[in-house]
Design a protein around this motif. Structure first.
Motif, PDB file in Angstrom:
ATOM      1  N   ALA A 102     -66.472 -36.561  47.352  1.00 14.54           N
ATOM      2  CA  ALA A 102     -65.808 -36.400  46.060  1.00 14.54           C
ATOM      3  C   ALA A 102     -64.806 -35.253  46.108  1.00 14.54           C
ATOM      4  CB  ALA A 102     -66.835 -36.143  44.960  1.00 14.54           C
ATOM      5  N   ILE A 103     -63.835 -35.328  45.232  1.00 15.22           N
ATOM      6  CA  ILE A 103     -62.825 -34.284  45.082  1.00 15.22           C
ATOM      7  C   ILE A 103     -62.699 -33.956  43.598  1.00 15.22           C
ATOM      8  CG2 ILE A 103     -60.332 -33.871  45.113  1.00 15.22           C
ATOM      9  CD1 ILE A 103     -60.242 -35.237  47.831  1.00 15.22           C
ATOM     10  N   TYR A 104     -62.646 -32.655  43.320  1.00 19.48           N
ATOM     11  CA  TYR A 104     -62.417 -32.204  41.940  1.00 19.48           C
ATOM     12  C   TYR A 104     -61.198 -31.297  41.910  1.00 19.48           C
ATOM     13  CZ  TYR A 104     -62.636 -29.081  37.934  1.00 19.48           C
ATOM     14  OH  TYR A 104     -62.298 -28.352  36.818  1.00 19.48           O
ATOM     15  N   SER A 105     -60.378 -31.463  40.897  1.00 17.84           N
ATOM     16  CA  SER A 105     -59.345 -30.499  40.572  1.00 17.84           C
ATOM     17  C   SER A 105     -59.260 -30.441  39.060  1.00 17.84           C
ATOM     18  CB  SER A 105     -58.000 -30.891  41.176  1.00 17.84           C
ATOM     19  OG  SER A 105     -57.087 -29.808  41.088  1.00 17.84           O
ATOM     20  N   ARG A 106     -58.663 -29.389  38.554  1.00 17.87           N
ATOM     21  CA  ARG A 106     -58.689 -29.225  37.099  1.00 17.87           C
ATOM     22  C   ARG A 106     -57.919 -30.321  36.375  1.00 17.87           C
ATOM     23  NH1 ARG A 106     -56.697 -23.265  36.442  1.00 17.87           N
ATOM     24  NH2 ARG A 106     -55.479 -23.898  38.286  1.00 17.87           N
ATOM     25  N   SER A 107     -56.871 -30.850  36.988  1.00 15.40           N
ATOM     26  CA  SER A 107     -56.113 -31.928  36.347  1.00 15.40           C
ATOM     27  C   SER A 107     -56.304 -33.235  37.108  1.00 15.40           C
ATOM     28  CB  SER A 107     -54.624 -31.592  36.306  1.00 15.40           C
ATOM     29  OG  SER A 107     -54.051 -31.704  37.598  1.00 15.40           O
ATOM     30  N   GLN A 108     -56.188 -34.338  36.393  1.00 14.91           N
ATOM     31  CA  GLN A 108     -56.311 -35.650  37.021  1.00 14.91           C
ATOM     32  C   GLN A 108     -55.225 -35.848  38.065  1.00 14.91           C
ATOM     33  OE1 GLN A 108     -56.172 -38.923  34.259  1.00 14.91           O
ATOM     34  NE2 GLN A 108     -56.466 -40.471  35.840  1.00 14.91           N
ATOM     35  N   GLN A 109     -54.014 -35.395  37.773  1.00 14.06           N
ATOM     36  CA  GLN A 109     -52.904 -35.577  38.690  1.00 14.06           C
ATOM     37  C   GLN A 109     -53.159 -34.894  40.031  1.00 14.06           C
ATOM     38  OE1 GLN A 109     -49.185 -34.013  37.239  1.00 14.06           O
ATOM     39  NE2 GLN A 109     -47.986 -34.889  38.910  1.00 14.06           N
ATOM     40  N   SER A 110     -53.612 -33.643  40.021  1.00  9.45           N
ATOM     41  CA  SER A 110     -53.847 -32.938  41.276  1.00  9.45           C
ATOM     42  C   SER A 110     -55.060 -33.500  42.011  1.00  9.45           C
ATOM     43  CB  SER A 110     -54.004 -31.437  41.042  1.00  9.45           C
ATOM     44  OG  SER A 110     -55.048 -31.160  40.139  1.00  9.45           O
ATOM     45  N   ALA A 111     -56.064 -33.961  41.272  1.00  2.00           N
ATOM     46  CA  ALA A 111     -57.230 -34.574  41.909  1.00  2.00           C
ATOM     47  C   ALA A 111     -56.826 -35.853  42.631  1.00  2.00           C
ATOM     48  CB  ALA A 111     -58.308 -34.866  40.873  1.00  2.00           C
ATOM     49  N   GLU A 112     -55.999 -36.659  41.992  1.00  2.51           N
ATOM     50  CA  GLU A 112     -55.539 -37.899  42.617  1.00  2.51           C
ATOM     51  C   GLU A 112     -54.683 -37.608  43.849  1.00  2.51           C
ATOM     52  OE1 GLU A 112     -53.617 -39.879  39.395  1.00  2.51           O
ATOM     53  OE2 GLU A 112     -55.461 -40.829  38.670  1.00  2.51           O
ATOM     54  N   ALA A 113     -53.854 -36.560  43.783  1.00  3.85           N
ATOM     55  CA  ALA A 113     -53.010 -36.203  44.924  1.00  3.85           C
ATOM     56  C   ALA A 113     -53.855 -35.754  46.114  1.00  3.85           C
ATOM     57  CB  ALA A 113     -52.039 -35.099  44.527  1.00  3.85           C
ATOM     58  N   LEU A 114     -54.897 -34.993  45.829  1.00  7.48           N
ATOM     59  CA  LEU A 114     -55.799 -34.551  46.896  1.00  7.48           C
ATOM     60  C   LEU A 114     -56.497 -35.752  47.530  1.00  7.48           C
ATOM     61  CD1 LEU A 114     -57.466 -31.339  45.440  1.00  7.48           C
ATOM     62  CD2 LEU A 114     -56.241 -31.506  47.603  1.00  7.48           C
ATOM     63  N   ALA A 115     -56.996 -36.639  46.700  1.00  9.36           N
ATOM     64  CA  ALA A 115     -57.706 -37.816  47.206  1.00  9.36           C
ATOM     65  C   ALA A 115     -56.781 -38.697  48.037  1.00  9.36           C
ATOM     66  CB  ALA A 115     -58.309 -38.602  46.055  1.00  9.36           C
ATOM     67  N   ALA A 116     -55.534 -38.833  47.615  1.00  8.88           N
ATOM     68  CA  ALA A 116     -54.577 -39.676  48.337  1.00  8.88           C
ATOM     69  C   ALA A 116     -54.307 -39.141  49.735  1.00  8.88           C
ATOM     70  CB  ALA A 116     -53.276 -39.771  47.550  1.00  8.88           C
ATOM     71  N   ALA A 117     -54.489 -37.835  49.928  1.00  5.82           N
ATOM     72  CA  ALA A 117     -54.241 -37.227  51.237  1.00  5.82           C
ATOM     73  C   ALA A 117     -55.441 -37.327  52.177  1.00  5.82           C
ATOM     74  CB  ALA A 117     -53.863 -35.759  51.061  1.00  5.82           C
ATOM     75  N   SER A 118     -56.570 -37.846  51.688  1.00  3.46           N
ATOM     76  CA  SER A 118     -57.764 -37.954  52.523  1.00  3.46           C
ATOM     77  C   SER A 118     -57.657 -39.159  53.460  1.00  3.46           C
ATOM     78  CB  SER A 118     -59.019 -38.082  51.657  1.00  3.46           C
ATOM     79  OG  SER A 118     -59.007 -39.291  50.922  1.00  3.46           O
ATOM     80  N   LYS A 119     -58.508 -39.202  54.466  1.00  4.77           N
ATOM     81  CA  LYS A 119     -58.458 -40.278  55.459  1.00  4.77           C
ATOM     82  C   LYS A 119     -58.777 -41.633  54.851  1.00  4.77           C
ATOM     83  CE  LYS A 119     -59.633 -37.508  59.556  1.00  4.77           C
ATOM     84  NZ  LYS A 119     -60.653 -37.275  60.620  1.00  4.77           N
ATOM     85  N   ASP A 120     -59.697 -41.642  53.892  1.00  2.00           N
ATOM     86  CA  ASP A 120     -60.115 -42.904  53.273  1.00  2.00           C
ATOM     87  C   ASP A 120     -60.211 -42.703  51.765  1.00  2.00           C
ATOM     88  OD1 ASP A 120     -61.103 -45.361  52.625  1.00  2.00           O
ATOM     89  OD2 ASP A 120     -63.049 -45.107  53.620  1.00  2.00           O
ATOM     90  N   PRO A 121     -59.084 -42.712  51.081  1.00  2.43           N
ATOM     91  CA  PRO A 121     -59.075 -42.441  49.642  1.00  2.43           C
ATOM     92  C   PRO A 121     -60.024 -43.322  48.842  1.00  2.43           C
ATOM     93  CG  PRO A 121     -56.842 -42.470  50.505  1.00  2.43           C
ATOM     94  CD  PRO A 121     -57.732 -42.972  51.605  1.00  2.43           C
ATOM     95  N   SER A 122     -60.231 -44.539  49.291  1.00  2.00           N
ATOM     96  CA  SER A 122     -61.078 -45.448  48.514  1.00  2.00           C
ATOM     97  C   SER A 122     -62.540 -45.024  48.494  1.00  2.00           C
ATOM     98  CB  SER A 122     -60.973 -46.875  49.081  1.00  2.00           C
ATOM     99  OG  SER A 122     -61.473 -46.925  50.407  1.00  2.00           O
ATOM    100  N   SER A 123     -62.939 -44.170  49.449  1.00  2.00           N
ATOM    101  CA  SER A 123     -64.342 -43.755  49.525  1.00  2.00           C
ATOM    102  C   SER A 123     -64.602 -42.421  48.834  1.00  2.00           C
ATOM    103  CB  SER A 123     -64.777 -43.646  50.990  1.00  2.00           C
ATOM    104  OG  SER A 123     -64.112 -42.575  51.634  1.00  2.00           O
ATOM    105  N   VAL A 124     -63.555 -41.833  48.278  1.00  2.03           N
ATOM    106  CA  VAL A 124     -63.677 -40.510  47.670  1.00  2.03           C
ATOM    107  C   VAL A 124     -63.571 -40.624  46.154  1.00  2.03           C
ATOM    108  CG1 VAL A 124     -62.704 -38.192  47.541  1.00  2.03           C
ATOM    109  CG2 VAL A 124     -62.675 -39.427  49.718  1.00  2.03           C
TER     110      VAL A 124
END
Length: 354
Positions: free
Chosen positions: A31-53
């Motif tokens: 899982a990934i948390y950030s204070r805003s939805q936009q930054s959380a989504e950006a972090l997840a998109a940079a992961s190896k497997d965004p669909s699993s996060v």
């Protein structure tokens, strides 16, 4: 594998912590948390497997997506916190109360008082079953710095002097300068606190190899560039417990001078460290004149992956390495804060040792 969540803040978490977690076999990013939805989504998109996060955030408010919701997940045993300096202590406490092991980013807190309060609370918890808490200081895991520490130990001798010199220039188009909480800091020292604790940690690591700790210091501070409030430069003299003096110079506003070096000189030789090289000098064999010089170049390695890996091993072992303890991070913070206080007081002598 240990399930871990990254509690991150935009650029920094994406470029450092995210790949470090994903490169550590003992950890699984869930899982990934950030204070805003936009930054959380950006972090997840940079992961190896965004669909699993899974993504969590507090703005906008969405049922089941908050930090509290993330911390309730039983499959997440640990969190890696890379949030803005003043937000971290509260999140560290919240995560530990939720039973999660915590690796939090340096500095341990925004000032000594806040750090002492958090550490005292943590150490007051029952030792049995208490989650682990480590503070991430990647300089202590840099291969170059570890090589320098090794050589300093091998050379031996009594320290005669030491030097830390860091010069940089934070440009207006820098992604770090344009991070909102860094651009208008609400904490002491600005970049000197945020970045400076790294360099202090490196100096302390090398001095410790020669059996020395800084016990006093006095310095002058300045604001050379009005963008880098409240101060961006400090020059100081420091003393160890054996009365050995050295210098500390850190500036984020020297446009035409750059570089980072730490040097330890003893009665047997010297070691000079930079992020990509280690140079050592020793006496030649008895009866010979001159010095033996060894200089080794290294590819740059930030040490972040190694520090995250060390924390994963700590979870397995049930104990954090000494160099990742909050108490060690507090010593780094103390020296940095005393430098700032000395500078504000016109080179008033500050004693070190809480």
């Amino acid at each position: 594998m240990t399930g871990i969540a990254l509690l991150g803040a935009g650029i920094f978490a994406r470029e450092e912590h995210l790949p470090a977690i994903e490169a550590t076999p003992a950890l699984t990013l869930k899982a990934i948390y950030s204070r805003s939805q936009q930054s959380a989504e950006a972090l997840a998109a940079a992961s190896k497997d965004p669909s699993s996060v899974a993504i969590y955030f507090d703005s906008p408010a969405v049922p089941g997506k908050s930090l509290d919701d993330l911390l309730q997940r039983a499959d997440i045993a640990a969190v890696d916190i890379a949030l803005p300096i003043l937000h971290q202590p509260g999140v560290v406490e919240k995560a530990i109360r939720a039973g999660k092991h915590v690796l939090s980013e340096k500095p341990v807190a925004g000032d000594i008082a806040a750090a002492q309060k958090l550490i005292a609370w943590y150490e007051g918890l029952p030792a049995e079953g208490r989650p682990l808490w480590g503070v991430a200081e990647n300089f202590r895991y840099m291969p170059t710095l570890r090589e320098a520490v090794k050589r300093a130990g091998e050379i031996g001798g009594r320290v005669t002097t030491f030097r830390l010199q860091m010069n940089a220039f934070v440009r207006s188009d820098s992604k770090y300068f344009n991070t909102a909480w860094r651009k208008t800091p609400e904490y002491q020292g600005g970049f000197l606190l945020d970045g400076g604790v790294h360099f202090i940690a490196g100096l302390r690591f090398l001095l410790a190899a020669a059996g020395q700790e800084i016990t006093q210091l006095a310095g002058f501070s300045a604001l050379l560039d009005d963008r880098l409030i409240p101060v961006d430069t400090i020059h100081a003299v420091a003393l160890t417990q054996d009365g050995r003096s050295g210098t500390i110079g850190i500036s984020f506003a020297t446009e035409f001078k750059s570089g980072l070096e730490i040097e330890i000189v003893t009665t047997n030789g010297a070691v000079t460290w930079s992020p990509t090289s280690v140079k050592s000098k020793t006496k030649k064999a008895e009866g010979s004149e001159g010095e033996d010089v060894e200089e080794t170049e290294f590819p740059y390695n930030s040490g972040v992956t190694a520090e995250v890996g060390a924390f994963a091993l700590a979870i397995e072992a049930g104990k954090v390495e000494a160099i990742q303890t909050p108490g060690e991070a507090l010593k780094d913070l103390e020296i940095l804060q005393r430098l700032l206080e000395s500078g504000a007081g016109g080179a008033a002598v500050q004693k070190i040792g809480l």
